[in-house]
Design a protein around this motif. Structure first.
Motif, PDB file in Angstrom:
ATOM      1  N   ARG A 109      24.991 -11.768   8.875  1.00 41.05           N
ATOM      2  CA  ARG A 109      24.013 -10.799   9.360  1.00 41.05           C
ATOM      3  C   ARG A 109      22.744 -10.819   8.508  1.00 41.05           C
ATOM      4  NH1 ARG A 109      28.630  -7.806  10.631  1.00 41.05           N
ATOM      5  NH2 ARG A 109      28.736  -7.003   8.520  1.00 41.05           N
ATOM      6  N   ALA A 110      22.895 -11.140   7.238  1.00 42.23           N
ATOM      7  CA  ALA A 110      21.724 -11.235   6.364  1.00 42.23           C
ATOM      8  C   ALA A 110      20.909 -12.490   6.641  1.00 42.23           C
ATOM      9  CB  ALA A 110      22.165 -11.208   4.902  1.00 42.23           C
ATOM     10  N   GLY A 111      21.480 -13.422   7.400  1.00 43.35           N
ATOM     11  CA  GLY A 111      20.743 -14.624   7.770  1.00 43.35           C
ATOM     12  C   GLY A 111      21.271 -15.919   7.198  1.00 43.35           C
ATOM     13  N   ALA A 112      22.359 -15.857   6.406  1.00 43.06           N
ATOM     14  CA  ALA A 112      22.925 -17.094   5.843  1.00 43.06           C
ATOM     15  C   ALA A 112      23.368 -18.015   6.970  1.00 43.06           C
ATOM     16  CB  ALA A 112      24.095 -16.766   4.927  1.00 43.06           C
ATOM     17  N   ARG A 113      23.178 -19.310   6.778  1.00 46.72           N
ATOM     18  CA  ARG A 113      23.582 -20.294   7.785  1.00 46.72           C
ATOM     19  C   ARG A 113      24.938 -20.913   7.476  1.00 46.72           C
ATOM     20  NH1 ARG A 113      18.031 -23.795   8.416  1.00 46.72           N
ATOM     21  NH2 ARG A 113      16.690 -22.119   9.224  1.00 46.72           N
ATOM     22  N   VAL A 157      20.073 -20.550   3.650  1.00 50.77           N
ATOM     23  CA  VAL A 157      20.933 -20.052   2.580  1.00 50.77           C
ATOM     24  C   VAL A 157      22.370 -20.449   2.882  1.00 50.77           C
ATOM     25  CG1 VAL A 157      21.829 -18.032   1.372  1.00 50.77           C
ATOM     26  CG2 VAL A 157      19.420 -18.113   2.021  1.00 50.77           C
ATOM     27  N   LEU A 158      22.994 -21.075   1.879  1.00 50.48           N
ATOM     28  CA  LEU A 158      24.410 -21.430   1.958  1.00 50.48           C
ATOM     29  C   LEU A 158      25.153 -20.571   0.943  1.00 50.48           C
ATOM     30  CD1 LEU A 158      26.842 -23.265   2.753  1.00 50.48           C
ATOM     31  CD2 LEU A 158      26.107 -24.825   0.936  1.00 50.48           C
ATOM     32  N   ILE A 159      26.076 -19.747   1.422  1.00 50.53           N
ATOM     33  CA  ILE A 159      26.886 -18.908   0.536  1.00 50.53           C
ATOM     34  C   ILE A 159      28.027 -19.746  -0.033  1.00 50.53           C
ATOM     35  CG2 ILE A 159      28.327 -16.844   0.362  1.00 50.53           C
ATOM     36  CD1 ILE A 159      25.375 -16.256   0.920  1.00 50.53           C
ATOM     37  N   LEU A 160      28.223 -19.639  -1.335  1.00 50.08           N
ATOM     38  CA  LEU A 160      29.332 -20.306  -2.010  1.00 50.08           C
ATOM     39  C   LEU A 160      30.034 -19.218  -2.830  1.00 50.08           C
ATOM     40  CD1 LEU A 160      30.435 -23.162  -2.065  1.00 50.08           C
ATOM     41  CD2 LEU A 160      29.023 -23.632  -4.062  1.00 50.08           C
ATOM     42  N   SER A 161      31.169 -18.735  -2.326  1.00 49.71           N
ATOM     43  CA  SER A 161      31.763 -17.516  -2.867  1.00 49.71           C
ATOM     44  C   SER A 161      33.270 -17.642  -3.054  1.00 49.71           C
ATOM     45  CB  SER A 161      31.460 -16.336  -1.926  1.00 49.71           C
ATOM     46  OG  SER A 161      32.112 -15.162  -2.340  1.00 49.71           O
ATOM     47  N   MET A 162      33.811 -16.767  -3.888  1.00 44.45           N
ATOM     48  CA  MET A 162      35.259 -16.649  -4.038  1.00 44.45           C
ATOM     49  C   MET A 162      35.865 -15.725  -2.978  1.00 44.45           C
ATOM     50  SD  MET A 162      36.256 -18.450  -6.694  1.00 44.45           S
ATOM     51  CE  MET A 162      37.837 -17.718  -7.136  1.00 44.45           C
ATOM     52  N   LEU A 163      35.024 -14.984  -2.263  1.00 45.53           N
ATOM     53  CA  LEU A 163      35.488 -13.950  -1.337  1.00 45.53           C
ATOM     54  C   LEU A 163      35.913 -14.568  -0.012  1.00 45.53           C
ATOM     55  CD1 LEU A 163      32.737 -11.263  -2.056  1.00 45.53           C
ATOM     56  CD2 LEU A 163      35.069 -11.375  -2.974  1.00 45.53           C
ATOM     57  N   VAL A 220      23.130 -27.011   7.051  1.00 42.59           N
ATOM     58  CA  VAL A 220      22.330 -25.781   7.101  1.00 42.59           C
ATOM     59  C   VAL A 220      20.840 -26.091   7.029  1.00 42.59           C
ATOM     60  CG1 VAL A 220      24.195 -24.364   6.145  1.00 42.59           C
ATOM     61  CG2 VAL A 220      22.469 -25.321   4.603  1.00 42.59           C
ATOM     62  N   ARG A 221      20.496 -27.167   6.334  1.00 41.62           N
ATOM     63  CA  ARG A 221      19.080 -27.556   6.291  1.00 41.62           C
ATOM     64  C   ARG A 221      18.589 -27.924   7.690  1.00 41.62           C
ATOM     65  NH1 ARG A 221      16.359 -32.829   3.339  1.00 41.62           N
ATOM     66  NH2 ARG A 221      14.211 -32.050   3.290  1.00 41.62           N
ATOM     67  N   ARG A 222      19.478 -28.480   8.509  1.00 45.10           N
ATOM     68  CA  ARG A 222      19.115 -28.845   9.887  1.00 45.10           C
ATOM     69  C   ARG A 222      19.159 -27.641  10.825  1.00 45.10           C
ATOM     70  NH1 ARG A 222      22.680 -33.774   9.400  1.00 45.10           N
ATOM     71  NH2 ARG A 222      24.237 -32.485  10.448  1.00 45.10           N
ATOM     72  N   GLY A 223      19.587 -26.486  10.319  1.00 46.29           N
ATOM     73  CA  GLY A 223      19.676 -25.300  11.164  1.00 46.29           C
ATOM     74  C   GLY A 223      21.029 -25.065  11.776  1.00 46.29           C
ATOM     75  N   GLU A 224      22.027 -25.832  11.354  1.00 46.90           N
ATOM     76  CA  GLU A 224      23.375 -25.666  11.887  1.00 46.90           C
ATOM     77  C   GLU A 224      24.119 -24.565  11.129  1.00 46.90           C
ATOM     78  OE1 GLU A 224      25.257 -29.464  11.716  1.00 46.90           O
ATOM     79  OE2 GLU A 224      23.586 -30.486  12.708  1.00 46.90           O
ATOM     80  N   LEU A 225      25.195 -24.068  11.744  1.00 46.21           N
ATOM     81  CA  LEU A 225      26.031 -23.039  11.139  1.00 46.21           C
ATOM     82  C   LEU A 225      27.302 -23.678  10.593  1.00 46.21           C
ATOM     83  CD1 LEU A 225      26.528 -19.964  10.678  1.00 46.21           C
ATOM     84  CD2 LEU A 225      27.696 -19.955  12.889  1.00 46.21           C
ATOM     85  N   VAL A 226      27.650 -23.348   9.351  1.00 49.66           N
ATOM     86  CA  VAL A 226      28.832 -23.921   8.706  1.00 49.66           C
ATOM     87  C   VAL A 226      29.708 -22.787   8.185  1.00 49.66           C
ATOM     88  CG1 VAL A 226      29.679 -25.391   6.846  1.00 49.66           C
ATOM     89  CG2 VAL A 226      27.533 -25.955   7.989  1.00 49.66           C
ATOM     90  N   ILE A 227      30.977 -22.786   8.594  1.00 53.01           N
ATOM     91  CA  ILE A 227      31.921 -21.751   8.161  1.00 53.01           C
ATOM     92  C   ILE A 227      33.125 -22.428   7.510  1.00 53.01           C
ATOM     93  CG2 ILE A 227      33.368 -19.799   8.865  1.00 53.01           C
ATOM     94  CD1 ILE A 227      30.414 -19.331   9.344  1.00 53.01           C
ATOM     95  N   ALA A 228      33.557 -21.909   6.364  1.00 54.59           N
ATOM     96  CA  ALA A 228      34.746 -22.446   5.695  1.00 54.59           C
ATOM     97  C   ALA A 228      35.921 -22.463   6.653  1.00 54.59           C
ATOM     98  CB  ALA A 228      35.084 -21.595   4.469  1.00 54.59           C
TER      99      ALA A 228
END
Length: 209
Positions: free
Chosen positions: A93-97, A76-82, A116-124
Motif C-alpha cells: 500500500r505504501a508503494g513497494a513493488r 522500492v524492494l522490501i527485504l525483511s524478516m517479517l 522491480v526496476r522494470r515495474g514488475e511486482l515481486v512477492i516472496a
C-alpha cells in the motif's frame, strides 16, 4: 542499476553491499534509518531502494511512502524478516513493488531488483499464497461496508481476527492513538457501540473469521 540500501544492521548491510558490487550494481548510498533513507533518495536518485521494515525513527513502510511521494520513478524492494501478510500489504500500500524475506538467495535478490526496476511486482514465495487469497477475497469483500475507508476496513479485519489495538498498531506501523481513533470512527460508521458488535458484523460478512 543504481541502488540505495536502507537497513539498521551494519553487518547485513555490508554483506548486501558486497553482493551487489560483485554483480556490477552501483551502491550509491547506505542508510541506517528511515529518515536517512528519505534524505538520501532525494539527493542521490537511485533506481531502486532496498528497504528493511523495522528501523529506528520512521518505519520502512513510512519511509517507502515518503520516498515514492517525492520520486515517482523509483522502485522500492522490501527485504525483511517479517513473514506475515499484514506487513506485506502495508508495504504494498505504501508503494513497494517487491517484498522478499532476508533468507532469500543472491539470485532471488538480483532477479527481484531487475524486476522491480522494470515495474514488475515481486512477492516472496512464502507469501504468494496469502497475497493471491487476499486478492480473491477483495473482490467479494469490496461491496461490504462501502461507508468505510480502506484503512478502516483494514483495521476492522484485524479487529475481527482478534488483534488488540496494540497488536494492530505494531503490525501496521501506526501509533496506538491512531488505531484507537480509527476503531472509534469505524464503530460509528457501522452504527454499533461495542467492539464485539463490530466483530460480529464483520464475520457475518465473511471478514476476519
Amino acid at each position: 542499476m543504481r541502488v540505495l540500501i536502507c537497513d539498521d544492521h551494519p553487518v547485513y548491510r555490508a554483506g548486501l553491499r558486497l553482493l551487489l558490487l560483485e554483480v556490477g550494481v552501483e551502491v550509491i548510498g547506505e542508510a541506517c534509518d528511515g529518515d536517512e533513507a528519505v534524505d538520501l533518495a532525494r539527493t542521490t536518485s537511485p533506481d531502486v531502494v532496498v528497504m528493511d521494515l523495522h528501523l529506528p525513527g520512521i518505519s520502512g513502510v513510512e519511509a517507502t511512502r515518503r520516498i515514492l511521494q517525492e520520486n515517482k520513478g523509483m522502485a522500492v524492494l522490501i527485504l525483511s524478516m517479517l513473514e506475515d501478510d499484514v506487513s506485506l500489504f502495508a508495504a504494498l500500500r505504501a508503494g513497494a513493488r517487491g517484498y522478499l524475506l532476508k533468507g532469500a538467495g543472491h539470485e532471488d535478490i538480483m532477479r527481484a531488483l531487475t524486476a522491480v526496476r522494470r515495474g514488475e511486482l515481486v512477492i516472496a514465495s512464502g507469501l504468494a499464497a496469502a497475497f493471491q487469497s487476499a486478492l480473491a477475497g477483495a473482490v467479494g469483500q469490496s461491496t461490504h461496508f462501502p461507508q468505510l475507508t480502506p484503512r478502516e476496513r483494514e483495521i476492522l479485519e484485524l479487529v475481527a481476527r482478534g488483534r488488540s489495538n496494540g497488536e494492530i498498531a505494531a503490525a501496521l506501523f501506526l501509533s496506538d492513538k491512531t488505531v484507537r481513533n480509527v476503531v472509534s470512527s469505524t464503530l460509528g460508521k457501522l452504527n454499533v457501540s461495542t467492539r464485539a458488535e463490530a466483530v460480529a458484523m464483520a464475520r457475518d460478512a465473511g471478514i476476519g473469521g
